[in-house]
Design a protein around this motif. Structure first.
Motif, PDB file in Angstrom:
ATOM      1  N   MET A 196       0.661  -0.877  -0.026  1.00 58.03           N
ATOM      2  CA  MET A 196       0.427  -0.544   0.498  1.00 58.03           C
ATOM      3  C   MET A 196       1.154   1.287  -0.371  1.00 58.03           C
ATOM      4  N   GLN A 197       0.384   1.841  -0.405  1.00 53.66           N
ATOM      5  CA  GLN A 197       1.067   3.155  -1.231  1.00 53.66           C
ATOM      6  C   GLN A 197       0.204   4.403  -0.235  1.00 53.66           C
ATOM      7  N   MET A 198       0.784   5.514  -0.068  1.00 50.06           N
ATOM      8  CA  MET A 198      -0.396   7.167   0.539  1.00 50.06           C
ATOM      9  C   MET A 198       0.967   7.972   0.504  1.00 50.06           C
ATOM     10  N   ASP A 199       0.168   9.479   0.166  1.00 48.64           N
ATOM     11  CA  ASP A 199       0.771  10.406   0.427  1.00 48.64           C
ATOM     12  C   ASP A 199       0.741  10.776   0.691  1.00 48.64           C
ATOM     13  N   GLU A 200       1.145  12.135   0.804  1.00 54.60           N
ATOM     14  CA  GLU A 200       0.511  12.657   2.702  1.00 54.60           C
ATOM     15  C   GLU A 200      -1.008  13.340   2.189  1.00 54.60           C
ATOM     16  N   LYS A 201      -1.413  13.916   0.699  1.00 54.28           N
ATOM     17  CA  LYS A 201      -2.982  14.173   0.917  1.00 54.28           C
ATOM     18  C   LYS A 201      -3.635  12.736   1.704  1.00 54.28           C
ATOM     19  N   GLN A 202      -3.246  11.954   1.441  1.00 53.94           N
ATOM     20  CA  GLN A 202      -3.921  10.354   1.700  1.00 53.94           C
ATOM     21  C   GLN A 202      -4.155  10.220   2.809  1.00 53.94           C
ATOM     22  N   LEU A 203      -2.985  10.399   3.328  1.00 49.27           N
ATOM     23  CA  LEU A 203      -3.222  10.490   5.213  1.00 49.27           C
ATOM     24  C   LEU A 203      -3.046  11.346   5.475  1.00 49.27           C
TER      25      LEU A 203
END
Length: 75
Positions: free
Chosen positions: A33-40
């Motif tokens: 799973m990859q998440m960028d800062e906005k998703q976090l």
């Protein structure tokens, strides 16, 4: 008699195999799973937390660290 035993055994084996296949697939998806800062930030807000930039960076580094660690095990 075998007309009852064989279907029951195949059902049980199918359920057990499907369960373990599903667990393996879920673990594999969680490690990739990859998440960028906005998703976090959105995920944290949905849980009622408001993270600052430093905390978001720490969470992103932790997620990347989990991806690098191939022996990661869910508890």
């Amino acid at each position: 008699m075998w007309n009852y035993i064989i279907p029951i055994l195949t059902l049980i084996l199918g359920l057990v195999g499907g369960f373990f296949g599903g667990v393996y697939y879920l673990k594999h998806q969680m490690t990739n799973m990859q998440m960028d800062e906005k998703q976090l930030q959105a995920m944290a807000k949905s849980m009622g937390m408001n993270l600052n930039a430093k905390q978001i960076n720490q969470a992103a580094k932790a997620m990347k660290g989990m991806q690098k660690n191939k022996n990661f095990k869910m508890k």
